[in-house]
Design an enzyme around this catalytic site. Structure first.
Site, PDB file in Angstrom:
ATOM      1  N   ASP A 224      68.672  61.823   4.440  1.00  0.00           N
ATOM      2  CA  ASP A 224      68.558  60.913   5.581  1.00  0.00           C
ATOM      3  C   ASP A 224      68.657  59.468   5.079  1.00  0.00           C
ATOM      4  O   ASP A 224      67.917  59.076   4.178  1.00  0.00           O
ATOM      5  CB  ASP A 224      67.217  61.146   6.296  1.00  0.00           C
ATOM      6  CG  ASP A 224      67.146  60.447   7.649  1.00  0.00           C
ATOM      7  OD1 ASP A 224      66.492  60.983   8.560  1.00  0.00           O
ATOM      8  OD2 ASP A 224      67.769  59.374   7.794  1.00  0.00           O
ATOM      9  N   GLY A 225      69.525  58.705   5.678  1.00  0.00           N
ATOM     10  CA  GLY A 225      69.745  57.341   5.223  1.00  0.00           C
ATOM     11  C   GLY A 225      68.495  56.489   5.249  1.00  0.00           C
ATOM     12  O   GLY A 225      68.288  55.639   4.383  1.00  0.00           O
TER      13      GLY A 225
ATOM     14  N   GLN B 258      73.774  69.414  13.956  1.00  0.00           N
ATOM     15  CA  GLN B 258      74.737  69.127  15.045  1.00  0.00           C
ATOM     16  C   GLN B 258      75.784  70.243  15.121  1.00  0.00           C
ATOM     17  O   GLN B 258      75.935  71.041  14.185  1.00  0.00           O
ATOM     18  CB  GLN B 258      75.447  67.802  14.767  1.00  0.00           C
ATOM     19  CG  GLN B 258      76.081  67.687  13.402  1.00  0.00           C
ATOM     20  CD  GLN B 258      76.053  66.278  12.827  1.00  0.00           C
ATOM     21  OE1 GLN B 258      76.000  65.268  13.550  1.00  0.00           O
ATOM     22  NE2 GLN B 258      76.063  66.185  11.511  1.00  0.00           N
TER      23      GLN B 258
ATOM     24  N   GLU C 123      74.681  61.114   3.194  1.00  0.00           N
ATOM     25  CA  GLU C 123      75.070  61.817   4.421  1.00  0.00           C
ATOM     26  C   GLU C 123      74.000  62.889   4.683  1.00  0.00           C
ATOM     27  O   GLU C 123      73.680  63.681   3.789  1.00  0.00           O
ATOM     28  CB  GLU C 123      76.459  62.441   4.230  1.00  0.00           C
ATOM     29  CG  GLU C 123      76.806  63.581   5.185  1.00  0.00           C
ATOM     30  CD  GLU C 123      76.803  63.173   6.653  1.00  0.00           C
ATOM     31  OE1 GLU C 123      77.535  62.235   7.006  1.00  0.00           O
ATOM     32  OE2 GLU C 123      76.059  63.808   7.433  1.00  0.00           O
TER      33      GLU C 123
ATOM     34  N   ASP D  38      78.137  54.144   8.603  1.00  0.00           N
ATOM     35  CA  ASP D  38      79.165  54.816   9.408  1.00  0.00           C
ATOM     36  C   ASP D  38      78.527  56.073   9.984  1.00  0.00           C
ATOM     37  O   ASP D  38      78.780  57.204   9.548  1.00  0.00           O
ATOM     38  CB  ASP D  38      80.368  55.169   8.532  1.00  0.00           C
ATOM     39  CG  ASP D  38      81.433  55.912   9.323  1.00  0.00           C
ATOM     40  OD1 ASP D  38      82.198  56.701   8.705  1.00  0.00           O
ATOM     41  OD2 ASP D  38      81.469  55.748  10.562  1.00  0.00           O
ATOM     42  N   SER D  39      77.643  55.863  10.943  1.00  0.00           N
ATOM     43  CA  SER D  39      76.853  56.990  11.462  1.00  0.00           C
ATOM     44  C   SER D  39      77.371  57.389  12.844  1.00  0.00           C
ATOM     45  O   SER D  39      78.217  56.724  13.437  1.00  0.00           O
ATOM     46  CB  SER D  39      75.384  56.571  11.588  1.00  0.00           C
ATOM     47  OG  SER D  39      75.245  55.649  12.664  1.00  0.00           O
ATOM     48  N   THR D  40      76.810  58.451  13.341  1.00  0.00           N
ATOM     49  CA  THR D  40      77.017  58.813  14.736  1.00  0.00           C
ATOM     50  C   THR D  40      76.257  57.782  15.579  1.00  0.00           C
ATOM     51  O   THR D  40      75.578  56.906  15.061  1.00  0.00           O
ATOM     52  CB  THR D  40      76.428  60.226  14.977  1.00  0.00           C
ATOM     53  OG1 THR D  40      75.171  60.316  14.278  1.00  0.00           O
ATOM     54  CG2 THR D  40      77.368  61.293  14.460  1.00  0.00           C
ATOM     55  N   ASP D  41      76.370  57.882  16.894  1.00  0.00           N
ATOM     56  CA  ASP D  41      75.713  56.910  17.778  1.00  0.00           C
ATOM     57  C   ASP D  41      74.189  57.026  17.685  1.00  0.00           C
ATOM     58  O   ASP D  41      73.664  58.035  17.190  1.00  0.00           O
ATOM     59  CB  ASP D  41      76.197  57.139  19.224  1.00  0.00           C
ATOM     60  CG  ASP D  41      77.646  56.664  19.408  1.00  0.00           C
ATOM     61  OD1 ASP D  41      78.398  57.331  20.144  1.00  0.00           O
ATOM     62  OD2 ASP D  41      78.028  55.663  18.770  1.00  0.00           O
TER      63      ASP D  41
ATOM     64  N   ASP E 161      82.816  62.384   6.089  1.00  0.00           N
ATOM     65  CA  ASP E 161      84.201  62.814   5.896  1.00  0.00           C
ATOM     66  C   ASP E 161      84.811  62.202   4.633  1.00  0.00           C
ATOM     67  O   ASP E 161      85.876  62.614   4.201  1.00  0.00           O
ATOM     68  CB  ASP E 161      85.035  62.413   7.119  1.00  0.00           C
ATOM     69  CG  ASP E 161      84.722  60.985   7.573  1.00  0.00           C
ATOM     70  OD1 ASP E 161      84.164  60.814   8.679  1.00  0.00           O
ATOM     71  OD2 ASP E 161      84.994  60.042   6.797  1.00  0.00           O
TER      72      ASP E 161
HETATM   73  N1  SAM Z   1      83.319  57.069  12.343  1.00  0.00           N
HETATM   74  C1  SAM Z   1      82.411  57.863  13.158  1.00  0.00           C
HETATM   75  C2  SAM Z   1      81.872  57.034  14.310  1.00  0.00           C
HETATM   76  O1  SAM Z   1      82.082  55.821  14.332  1.00  0.00           O
HETATM   77  O2  SAM Z   1      81.242  57.638  15.192  1.00  0.00           O
HETATM   78  C3  SAM Z   1      81.284  58.380  12.304  1.00  0.00           C
HETATM   79  C4  SAM Z   1      81.788  59.425  11.350  1.00  0.00           C
HETATM   80  S1  SAM Z   1      80.679  60.167  10.279  1.00  0.00           S
HETATM   81  C5  SAM Z   1      81.229  61.814  10.398  1.00  0.00           C
HETATM   82  C6  SAM Z   1      79.113  60.133  11.057  1.00  0.00           C
HETATM   83  C7  SAM Z   1      78.111  60.811  10.156  1.00  0.00           C
HETATM   84  O3  SAM Z   1      76.813  60.222  10.252  1.00  0.00           O
HETATM   85  C8  SAM Z   1      77.877  62.303  10.490  1.00  0.00           C
HETATM   86  O4  SAM Z   1      78.434  63.096   9.474  1.00  0.00           O
HETATM   87  C9  SAM Z   1      76.358  62.454  10.575  1.00  0.00           C
HETATM   88  O5  SAM Z   1      75.899  63.664  10.009  1.00  0.00           O
HETATM   89  C10 SAM Z   1      75.908  61.219   9.805  1.00  0.00           C
HETATM   90  N2  SAM Z   1      74.522  60.789  10.080  1.00  0.00           N
HETATM   91  C11 SAM Z   1      73.909  60.694  11.295  1.00  0.00           C
HETATM   92  N3  SAM Z   1      72.629  60.305  11.142  1.00  0.00           N
HETATM   93  C12 SAM Z   1      72.415  60.133   9.804  1.00  0.00           C
HETATM   94  C13 SAM Z   1      71.288  59.736   9.013  1.00  0.00           C
HETATM   95  N4  SAM Z   1      70.099  59.439   9.599  1.00  0.00           N
HETATM   96  N5  SAM Z   1      71.432  59.656   7.670  1.00  0.00           N
HETATM   97  C14 SAM Z   1      72.622  59.953   7.083  1.00  0.00           C
HETATM   98  N6  SAM Z   1      73.730  60.367   7.765  1.00  0.00           N
HETATM   99  C15 SAM Z   1      73.615  60.441   9.120  1.00  0.00           C
END
Ligand code: SAM
Length: 288
Positions: free
Chosen positions: A140-141, A33, A108, A159-162, A88
């Protein structure tokens, strides 16, 4: 006077928020990203991923307290917690505030988010990275839960991205089925589920998927200023019993025992219980 640049959030094509940038701290494209961290005029330092605001120093407490303290205090005896995403470190810090937690594993996918957050947003995680109970994994989660042992965790916090791009797998049937397997008998999982005023599908579709693997599915809200569009929802699913009708005095007693009470700026026992009382425009997107 030179006009300072703006950061324009690109989450919605026809609407958005902007931040006056005081200083750019990091801008790079990782394997997953676009990552931007900048000093804003109004909200302290801000982390954005693919143009979407993830966290700001000024209002992070709202979301982190609600995504961490509600599931842990609803469970009441969580010792082993899995955090997915949350690069974070802010959720990890809140989870480790619970004195009963013995193990917190954070998975993460993007190591660059961790690296940059440690360098430019140190206040978010504090000393959580060095807590002996913490285990931080870059991966990867969905792969992690697929290979984790059964009954390994009491609470899973996503707590992932959308659910677009790398985050999409964390809202899938397979992910919830695997999560149910690795959770203990009274285990529960919480996912950030977007802002229903603009992203109602995220709550509706993911709640239907959680209901395939969990008997109790609900959601609660938090008013996060920089997740524009009103209430942010956190979708939650439980194996043992529902979370929506908690007793406020039981939650208060648990928060006292966990050394959380009095240490928060948004969460309280009353906010905890009240947050499950959804406005009809949000409740309409839950199954049943
Ligand atoms: N609080 C924020 C929100 O509600 O949108 C999310 C913050 S956190 C920075 C989101 C994290 O999810 C990102 O760092 C991203 O790299 C991670 N992420 C996305 N897909 C993932 C996956 N499949 N496995 C692990 N981490 C993942």
């Amino acid at each position: 006077m030179t006009s300072r640049p703006w950061f324009d959030e690109t989450l919605y094509e026809g609407w958005g928020q902007r931040f006056r940038i005081v200083r750019e701290l990091a801008t790079l494209k990782s394997d997953f990203q676009d990552i931007a961290i900048f000093e804003s005029q109004t909200h302290g330092r801000v982390l954005a991923l693919d143009g979407v605001v993830q966290i700001t120093e000024r209002d992070e407490f709202v979301y982190q307290e609600m995504i961490a303290h509600v599931p842990l205090l609803a469970h009441g005896a969580a010792k082993s917690v899995l955090i997915i995403g949350a690069g974070d470190g802010a959720v990890l810090r809140r989870v480790l505030q619970h004195t009963g937690v013995r193990r917190a594993v954070m998975v993460e996918i993007d190591g660059e988010v961790i690296r940059l957050a440690r360098e430019f947003l140190p206040s978010l995680a504090g000393d959580a990275w060095d807590d002996p109970r913490a285990e931080v994994i870059v991966g990867d989660g969905i792969d992690y839960v697929a290979s984790a042992a059964a009954d390994a965790f009491d609470v899973i916090i996503v707590d992932s991205t959308d659910p677009i791009g790398v985050g999409e797998v964390l809202f899938s049937d397979d992910f919830y089925a695997q999560s149910a397997r690795v959770l203990t008998a009274n285990g529960l999982i919480v996912n950030q589920c977007g802002v229903p005023f603009m992203q109602a599908d995220e709550l509706r579709q993911t709640s239907l998927r959680r209901a395939k693997s969990f008997p109790h599915v609900s959601a609660y809200v938090a008013a996060v200023p920089t997740y524009v569009g009103g209430f942010m929802t956190l979708g939650v699913a439980a194996k043992g019993q529902g979370l929506a009708d908690a007793d406020v005095e039981l939650i208060r007693a648990r928060a006292t025992a966990s050394s959380i009470l009095g240490k928060t700026q948004y969460w309280t026992p009353e906010i905890h219980v009240g947050s499950f009382n959804l406005p009809p425009y949000i409740a309409a997107h839950l199954p049943g």
